[in-house]
Design a protein around this motif. Sequence first.
Motif, PDB file in Angstrom:
ATOM      1  N   GLU A  44       0.861  -1.160  -0.055  1.00  0.00           N
ATOM      2  CA  GLU A  44      -0.132   0.054  -0.014  1.00  0.00           C
ATOM      3  C   GLU A  44       0.897   1.226   0.106  1.00  0.00           C
ATOM      4  N   GLN A  46       1.257   5.584  -0.038  1.00  0.00           N
ATOM      5  CA  GLN A  46       0.510   6.796  -0.062  1.00  0.00           C
ATOM      6  C   GLN A  46       1.748   7.847  -0.411  1.00  0.00           C
ATOM      7  N   LEU A  48       2.237  12.001   0.209  1.00  0.00           N
ATOM      8  CA  LEU A  48       1.886  12.903   1.081  1.00  0.00           C
ATOM      9  C   LEU A  48       2.667  14.145   0.717  1.00  0.00           C
ATOM     10  N   ARG A  54      -2.626  13.828   2.212  1.00  0.00           N
ATOM     11  CA  ARG A  54      -2.451  12.694   1.304  1.00  0.00           C
ATOM     12  C   ARG A  54      -2.964  13.216   0.062  1.00  0.00           C
ATOM     13  N   GLU A  57      -3.030   7.592  -3.490  1.00  0.00           N
ATOM     14  CA  GLU A  57      -2.598   6.361  -2.780  1.00  0.00           C
ATOM     15  C   GLU A  57      -2.855   5.239  -3.949  1.00  0.00           C
ATOM     16  N   THR A 176       6.729   9.889  -0.026  1.00  0.00           N
ATOM     17  CA  THR A 176       6.361   8.523  -0.740  1.00  0.00           C
ATOM     18  C   THR A 176       6.314   7.694   0.330  1.00  0.00           C
TER      19      THR A 176
END
Length: 209
Positions: A44, A46, A48, A54, A57, A176
């Motif tokens: 997973e 994300q 930011l 965020r 994603e 990241t």
Amino acid sequence: MKLKTSLLALSLTAAMPLTALADDGAERLTDLLDSLETYTADFEQQILDGSGQRLQEARGQMWLSRPGKFRWEVDAPYRQEVVSDGDEVFLHDPDLEQVTVQALDTRVTHTPALLLSGSAAQLTDSYEVSHQQQGDTETFTLVPRGADTLFEELKMTFYGERFGALQMNDSTGQRTAIEFSNIEVNGSIDEAHFVFEIPDNVDVIRDDH
């Protein structure tokens, strides 16, 4: 905004104090990576901004076999594949009907997505490495020695000597963060995972630099 994979998060919340081990960071990271031959996991990811908001994603799967072979598949929200056969890297964007092909760059400062598939010696030669440990969680902070890099700082986290998280910070403050799950280390991987056949009717861009 469409995700463009920027390969390759950590959160240390326990109360015990951190022990900084800057002097032996490179040696310890080399020990951990030298024992890694193959690695498969779900991830997973994300992205930011500097304030922690965020931006993007994604989730998917990865496979690697050292040295130099790697497959990174983003399933959602947009499909994308990054495949290295050990000689070339293929970036496939199905939505754009485009494949970018470039030679595998052995300078790991230029290929963060292939960090784990390269040699530990290249990694520690290219980065200054510091090491923190909290219980069985070990975090390595890598700062590139050269200026021509894709990021300013990289963090690799191992849980019980098993690689579990990756974080990259760039010069804009963007971060990241990638967490891995369903991890299998040194298992058998079909070599077909590292073969990429360019689909028909796509634009092919060859990057010779």
